[in-house]
Each structure stands twice: as C-alpha cells, then as structure tokens.
Design a protein around this motif. Structure first.
Motif, PDB file in Angstrom:
ATOM      1  N   LEU A  54       0.795  -1.234   0.000  1.00  0.00           N
ATOM      2  CA  LEU A  54       0.000   0.000   0.000  1.00  0.00           C
ATOM      3  C   LEU A  54       0.830   1.288   0.000  1.00  0.00           C
ATOM      4  O   LEU A  54       0.473   2.233  -0.708  1.00  0.00           O
ATOM      5  N   PRO A  55       1.898   1.394   0.785  1.00  0.00           N
ATOM      6  CA  PRO A  55       2.685   2.643   0.742  1.00  0.00           C
ATOM      7  C   PRO A  55       3.158   3.012  -0.662  1.00  0.00           C
ATOM      8  O   PRO A  55       3.118   4.192  -1.048  1.00  0.00           O
ATOM      9  N   LEU A  56       3.601   2.010  -1.439  1.00  0.00           N
ATOM     10  CA  LEU A  56       4.033   2.294  -2.810  1.00  0.00           C
ATOM     11  C   LEU A  56       2.854   2.733  -3.676  1.00  0.00           C
ATOM     12  O   LEU A  56       2.985   3.657  -4.495  1.00  0.00           O
ATOM     13  N   LEU A  57       1.709   2.093  -3.501  1.00  0.00           N
ATOM     14  CA  LEU A  57       0.528   2.462  -4.288  1.00  0.00           C
ATOM     15  C   LEU A  57       0.044   3.867  -3.920  1.00  0.00           C
ATOM     16  O   LEU A  57      -0.346   4.641  -4.793  1.00  0.00           O
ATOM     17  N   ILE A  58       0.087   4.192  -2.641  1.00  0.00           N
ATOM     18  CA  ILE A  58      -0.320   5.532  -2.199  1.00  0.00           C
ATOM     19  C   ILE A  58       0.630   6.585  -2.758  1.00  0.00           C
ATOM     20  O   ILE A  58       0.200   7.647  -3.235  1.00  0.00           O
ATOM     21  N   ALA A  59       1.937   6.301  -2.705  1.00  0.00           N
ATOM     22  CA  ALA A  59       2.922   7.254  -3.244  1.00  0.00           C
ATOM     23  C   ALA A  59       2.713   7.466  -4.735  1.00  0.00           C
ATOM     24  O   ALA A  59       2.793   8.603  -5.232  1.00  0.00           O
ATOM     25  N   LEU A  60       2.439   6.396  -5.472  1.00  0.00           N
ATOM     26  CA  LEU A  60       2.210   6.511  -6.911  1.00  0.00           C
ATOM     27  C   LEU A  60       0.938   7.309  -7.195  1.00  0.00           C
ATOM     28  O   LEU A  60       0.928   8.176  -8.081  1.00  0.00           O
ATOM     29  N   THR A  61      -0.107   7.030  -6.450  1.00  0.00           N
ATOM     30  CA  THR A  61      -1.375   7.764  -6.633  1.00  0.00           C
ATOM     31  C   THR A  61      -1.195   9.243  -6.360  1.00  0.00           C
ATOM     32  O   THR A  61      -1.651  10.100  -7.121  1.00  0.00           O
ATOM     33  N   LEU A  62      -0.526   9.555  -5.255  1.00  0.00           N
ATOM     34  CA  LEU A  62      -0.316  10.956  -4.884  1.00  0.00           C
ATOM     35  C   LEU A  62       0.577  11.661  -5.895  1.00  0.00           C
ATOM     36  O   LEU A  62       0.307  12.812  -6.275  1.00  0.00           O
ATOM     37  N   GLY A  63       1.634  10.986  -6.353  1.00  0.00           N
ATOM     38  CA  GLY A  63       2.525  11.598  -7.336  1.00  0.00           C
ATOM     39  C   GLY A  63       1.827  11.867  -8.652  1.00  0.00           C
ATOM     40  O   GLY A  63       1.984  12.945  -9.249  1.00  0.00           O
ATOM     41  N   LEU A  64       1.046  10.896  -9.129  1.00  0.00           N
ATOM     42  CA  LEU A  64       0.310  11.064 -10.378  1.00  0.00           C
ATOM     43  C   LEU A  64      -0.689  12.207 -10.276  1.00  0.00           C
ATOM     44  O   LEU A  64      -0.761  13.078 -11.157  1.00  0.00           O
ATOM     45  N   ALA A  65      -1.448  12.233  -9.178  1.00  0.00           N
ATOM     46  CA  ALA A  65      -2.462  13.276  -9.000  1.00  0.00           C
ATOM     47  C   ALA A  65      -1.829  14.650  -8.804  1.00  0.00           C
ATOM     48  O   ALA A  65      -2.324  15.655  -9.327  1.00  0.00           O
ATOM     49  N   ALA A  66      -0.713  14.701  -8.063  1.00  0.00           N
ATOM     50  CA  ALA A  66      -0.046  15.985  -7.826  1.00  0.00           C
ATOM     51  C   ALA A  66       0.528  16.555  -9.118  1.00  0.00           C
ATOM     52  O   ALA A  66       0.459  17.767  -9.363  1.00  0.00           O
ATOM     53  N   GLY A  67       1.112  15.686  -9.952  1.00  0.00           N
ATOM     54  CA  GLY A  67       1.649  16.154 -11.234  1.00  0.00           C
ATOM     55  C   GLY A  67       0.566  16.737 -12.123  1.00  0.00           C
ATOM     56  O   GLY A  67       0.707  17.838 -12.671  1.00  0.00           O
ATOM     57  N   ILE A  68      -0.532  15.997 -12.256  1.00  0.00           N
ATOM     58  CA  ILE A  68      -1.652  16.486 -13.070  1.00  0.00           C
ATOM     59  C   ILE A  68      -2.249  17.739 -12.446  1.00  0.00           C
ATOM     60  O   ILE A  68      -2.519  18.738 -13.125  1.00  0.00           O
ATOM     61  N   GLY A  69      -2.458  17.697 -11.132  1.00  0.00           N
ATOM     62  CA  GLY A  69      -3.108  18.809 -10.451  1.00  0.00           C
ATOM     63  C   GLY A  69      -2.306  20.097 -10.499  1.00  0.00           C
ATOM     64  O   GLY A  69      -2.871  21.186 -10.659  1.00  0.00           O
ATOM     65  N   MET A  70      -0.978  20.003 -10.369  1.00  0.00           N
ATOM     66  CA  MET A  70      -0.169  21.215 -10.396  1.00  0.00           C
ATOM     67  C   MET A  70      -0.201  21.880 -11.766  1.00  0.00           C
ATOM     68  O   MET A  70      -0.297  23.109 -11.875  1.00  0.00           O
TER      69      MET A  70
END
Length: 264
Positions: A148-164
């Motif tokens: 889960l930590p890796l999946l959460i990091a990937l989700t947050l990174g993907l969303a943060a990149g798009i969101g920024m």
C-alpha cells in the motif's frame, strides 16, 4: 531543481506547521473535527454497497464474504478519493492562495508540498478507518497490504503532477476550474470502483483497460480484498508517467510563478 529541493528543506518547519494548521482550520468549529474526513467517503461507500449488494443482488467473484461489495468499494474508493481530492485541491491551490503569494516572501513551491502533505494525512486517516471497518466485517488483509505505501505514493505523485499543471493553467484560464470536475465525474464511472470489469461485456474490456487509473484502482483492490499482488506490469509505465508529469509540473510552475503573482 536543486534550488527547489534546498528551498523545501529550509522551509520544512513552515511546511509542517502549515499542514497542521490547514487540517485544524478545516474542522476547528466542528463537533466531530477531523472525523468528517473519514465519514464522507465511508458514507458514500455504504450507499453504493447498499445499492449494489442489496438492491441489485450483485455477486463479487473471488471472495467469500456477504459484505464483499462493501470491501471492494472501500478499497477502490481509497484510491479514487486520494486521486480526485488531490487534483481538486491543486486545481484551485494558487487561486485560493493568491493573497498569500503576494504578501508573504516564501518559496512558492511550499504551497504544492503543503497541499500534498494534507492530502496524504487525510488518506492515511481514511486507511485506518477502512482497516477498522474491514475488521468489523470479518475481513483481514494479508501481507499483500504491505504494498500500500508504494501504491499511495504513486497515486499521490500522479495526481499531484496532473493537479499542479492544471492549477497553473487555471490561474490564466479559469474555465479549466469548471471543466475538470466534470471530467473527474466521468472518469469515476469509467474506472472499476463501483463495479467489476468482468461484469461488462467482453468487447468493452480492452477499452476500459486504457484508463490509466484501471491498474491503480485494481491494485488497491487486489492487495486489500483479494490478497493478490499489484498489477506491476501495468503500473510500471504509470510510474514513468507520474515522474514525468511531476517534472513537467515543476518546470511549468517555476516558469509561470512570477506571472501568476501578477495575474492573481
């Protein structure tokens, strides 16, 4: 890039205190406080679970539990809530903090870091609540939950990149702030969060698998519900995309930052 990293490190205490104040200010006058961060997504899960499991009498293959759909939905919603809420937060981040950017002298990169940190804390609280509900329903995730930590990091990174990227563009083109919620709503129903892909006709499966969130949501469901490993084959290219989006977002943000202050 090195300057950005040094700036974040120098202002690490400012970032930490801002995350704490942000979480506190959202619920300072609320009786239940931070519990609302957990109640909202869980209530949505329960509504979907009631409709699909009771009204439609839907069956979930691969798991022997009468609350199978509730478990399936909570796993999918954990991924979706982090992804969608992070994009929504970043979308208006610079517009909402326009006065702060004008009046205070601090590295502007701190704002996305603070937003990402707040979203991460929210998601971790939701994770604890989901594990508690899982235990109450008689389901205990296996060792695959350690992914889960890796999946959460990937989700947050993907969303943060798009969101920024969207957040910067929204400063100059406010219509983006109106379009993105509609796209997110459509994307939600194109992602197997409230349904199983095998329930759809076979001819649609390949089209739905083109959704970049499909391997991510399915991986959450695998590790939390089915005791299977993540879909690493499909997640490999998604990791590359996430890193590329974050780098592009940082470049766009750095170049547009002076002009954003003038527009705001």
């Amino acid at each position: 890039m090195r300057d950005l990293i040094f700036a974040v490190w120098r202002y690490r205490f400012f970032i930490g205190s801002s995350i704490k104040n942000d979480l506190r200010s959202r619920f300072i006058r609320s009786k239940l406080g931070g519990l609302w961060m957990i109640i909202h997504p869980l209530m949505q899960v329960l509504i979907f679970a009631l409709i699909l499991s009771e009204v439609l009498k839907a069956k979930l293959p691969g798991i022997d539990n009468k609350y199978a759909y509730a478990l399936y939905l909570m796993a999918g919603m954990m991924c979706w809530s982090l992804f969608s809420e992070t994009i929504s937060r970043f979308l208006t981040l610079f517009v909402d903090n326009g006065n702060l950017m004008k009046k205070m002298a601090f590295p502007r990169i701190c704002l996305p870091i603070i937003a990402a940190g707040t979203m991460l804390v929210n998601n971790l609280l939701l994770l604890l609540a989901i594990f508690a509900v899982f235990a109450a329903l008689g389901h205990f995730p296996g060792v695959t939950a350690l992914w889960l930590p890796l999946l959460i990091a990937l989700t947050l990174g993907l969303a943060a990149g798009i969101g920024m990227i969207l957040g910067v563009l929204n400063v100059f083109m406010r219509d983006i702030g109106q379009v993105v919620p509609v796209i997110l709503q459509a994307l939600f129903w194109l992602t197997p969060v409230v349904y199983v892909l095998t329930a759809l006709p076979d001819r649609y499966h390949e089209w739905f698998r083109l959704n970049p969130l499909y391997p991510l949501v399915t991986s959450y469901q695998n590790v939390l519900v089915f005791g299977k490993p993540p879909l690493w084959g499909e997640l490999g290219w998604l990791c590359v995309v996430a890193v590329a989006l974050v780098l592009v977002a940082l470049v766009v943000f750095r170049r547009a930052s002076p002009e954003m202050v003038d527009v705001l």
